[in-house]
Design an enzyme around this catalytic site. Structure first.
Site, PDB file in Angstrom:
ATOM      1  N   ASP A  11       0.848  -1.207   0.076  1.00  0.00           N
ATOM      2  CA  ASP A  11      -0.016  -0.110   0.028  1.00  0.00           C
ATOM      3  C   ASP A  11       0.959   1.250   0.080  1.00  0.00           C
ATOM      4  OD1 ASP A  11      -2.334   1.720   0.287  1.00  0.00           O
ATOM      5  OD2 ASP A  11      -1.666   1.818   2.440  1.00  0.00           O
ATOM      6  N   SER A  12       0.274   2.271  -0.279  1.00  0.00           N
ATOM      7  CA  SER A  12       1.220   3.634  -0.122  1.00  0.00           C
ATOM      8  C   SER A  12       1.462   3.919   1.134  1.00  0.00           C
ATOM      9  CB  SER A  12       0.227   4.653  -0.999  1.00  0.00           C
ATOM     10  OG  SER A  12      -0.937   4.890  -0.143  1.00  0.00           O
ATOM     11  N   GLY A  44      -2.373   9.273  -3.624  1.00  0.00           N
ATOM     12  CA  GLY A  44      -3.742   9.806  -4.467  1.00  0.00           C
ATOM     13  C   GLY A  44      -3.710  11.163  -5.030  1.00  0.00           C
ATOM     14  N   CYS A  74      -3.539  -0.950  -2.218  1.00  0.00           N
ATOM     15  CA  CYS A  74      -3.858   0.550  -2.307  1.00  0.00           C
ATOM     16  C   CYS A  74      -4.702   0.694  -3.844  1.00  0.00           C
ATOM     17  CB  CYS A  74      -2.554   1.292  -2.540  1.00  0.00           C
ATOM     18  SG  CYS A  74      -2.593   2.932  -3.049  1.00  0.00           S
ATOM     19  N   GLU A 151      -6.344   9.224   8.901  1.00  0.00           N
ATOM     20  CA  GLU A 151      -5.234   9.225   9.820  1.00  0.00           C
ATOM     21  C   GLU A 151      -5.128   9.961  10.922  1.00  0.00           C
ATOM     22  OE1 GLU A 151      -1.679   9.191   7.367  1.00  0.00           O
ATOM     23  OE2 GLU A 151      -2.693   7.192   6.401  1.00  0.00           O
ATOM     24  N   CYS A 182     -10.946   3.251  -1.381  1.00  0.00           N
ATOM     25  CA  CYS A 182      -9.878   3.777  -0.934  1.00  0.00           C
ATOM     26  C   CYS A 182      -9.461   2.976   0.468  1.00  0.00           C
ATOM     27  CB  CYS A 182      -9.753   5.312  -0.437  1.00  0.00           C
ATOM     28  SG  CYS A 182      -8.426   5.907   0.444  1.00  0.00           S
ATOM     29  N   THR A 183      -8.347   2.513   0.864  1.00  0.00           N
ATOM     30  CA  THR A 183      -7.865   1.633   1.875  1.00  0.00           C
ATOM     31  C   THR A 183      -8.240   2.367   3.183  1.00  0.00           C
ATOM     32  OG1 THR A 183      -5.880   2.936   1.899  1.00  0.00           O
ATOM     33  CG2 THR A 183      -5.929   0.700   0.918  1.00  0.00           C
ATOM     34  N   HIS A 184      -8.442   3.770   3.510  1.00  0.00           N
ATOM     35  CA  HIS A 184      -8.423   4.307   4.696  1.00  0.00           C
ATOM     36  C   HIS A 184     -10.472   4.376   4.920  1.00  0.00           C
ATOM     37  CE1 HIS A 184      -4.740   5.521   3.934  1.00  0.00           C
ATOM     38  NE2 HIS A 184      -4.601   6.318   5.156  1.00  0.00           N
TER      39      HIS A 184
END
Ligand code: DGL
Length: 262
Positions: A11-12, A44, A74, A151, A182-184
């Site tokens: 992932d990023s 992104g 990601c 985050e 999106c992963t988040h």
């Protein structure tokens, strides 16, 4: 390929730990290596060429572990770097977009996609959905402020609610299914649900874990040891808050982190 080799996940940053969480729940016996490019996050906001180059470099770093499979957790890297990495990787590589699109078309009606600017502008989700069902209407919204909110750990917060509402009201009311591209975003579920009640959310991490299971059941094979598999976490930069934030994404305590040079 030896089925006892690990699965490499990249992932990023640390957002992909939500995908690791899904993998560890579905496939607890698998050995996992996680590589997060925290030194160069976010992807992104970057261009196609840069994201593709970073994806190739991350794939190369993961090869040190001789993985049986690489998962690009990601969304942004999946949208821009998947074909390039597939073309050079000695092991199979999958991204999160195809499984997310496939899960979305199982439900009728218009589909919403939310993701980073680079993911939305790539049109990769639209292309994947239309490959499955050319008649589908798709509405995409870039939500750049959601990654920093996740985050920051503002998972149950009036400000996060307001920002989610501002983005999600761009989706027409007929959209019943929205892909969390999106992963988040799975960590912001409370606010997303409050902002658009009644929506069916597709967590691309969870559906990708099922796609991995499918591949292992086929030619790749499950790890033969019956014990719980380990998790190695490698990052290209480790700041002080990473452990705390990473544990929230992983939904378990994050162990030792190794820092690797790009
Ligand atoms: N991991 C990225 C994604 O899933 C979000 C963070 C970034 O912009 O790098 O698209």
């Amino acid at each position: 390929m030896n089925p006892d080799q690990p699965i490499g996940v990249f992932d990023s940053g640390i957002g992909g730990l939500t995908v690791i969480h899904a993998l560890r729940q579905l496939l607890p016996q698998e050995e996992l290596v996680y590589l997060g490019d925290t030194a160069r996050l976010p992807y992104g906001t970057k261009s196609h060429r840069t994201i593709e180059r970073y994806t190739l470099q991350m794939g190369e770093l993961l090869q040190r572990h001789q993985p049986k499979l690489i998962v690009i957790a990601c969304n942004t890297a999946s949208a821009h770097g998947l074909p390039a990495l597939q073309a050079v990787s000695p092991c199979p590589v999958i991204g999160v977009i195809e499984p997310g699109a496939e899960a979305a078309v199982q439900h009728p009606g218009a589909i919403g996609i939310i993701g980073t600017l680079a993911t939305v502008s790539s049109g990769a989700y639209e292309a994947a959905v239309l490959r499955h069902d050319p008649t589908r209407t798709i509405h995409s919204v870039a939500c750049p402020l959601l990654v920093p909110l996740a985050e920051e750990g503002w998972f149950d917060d009036a400000l996060t609610d307001a920002i989610c509402r501002r983005y999600l009201e761009q989706l027409p009311p007929e959209v019943a299914t929205v892909v969390l591209g999106c992963t988040h975003y799975p960590t912001l579920m409370i606010s997303l649900e409050r902002s658009r009640p009644g929506t069916r959310w597709i967590d691309s991490g969870q559906v990708t874990a099922r796609a991995v299971d499918h591949l292992l059941r086929g030619s790749l094979g499950y790890r033969t040891a019956g014990s719980r598999g380990g998790l190695t976490v490698q990052l290209t930069d480790a700041s002080t808050r990473l452990k705390e934030v990473g544990s929230r994404f992983l939904e378990e305590a994050l162990g030792d982190i190794e820092v690797v040079e790009i």
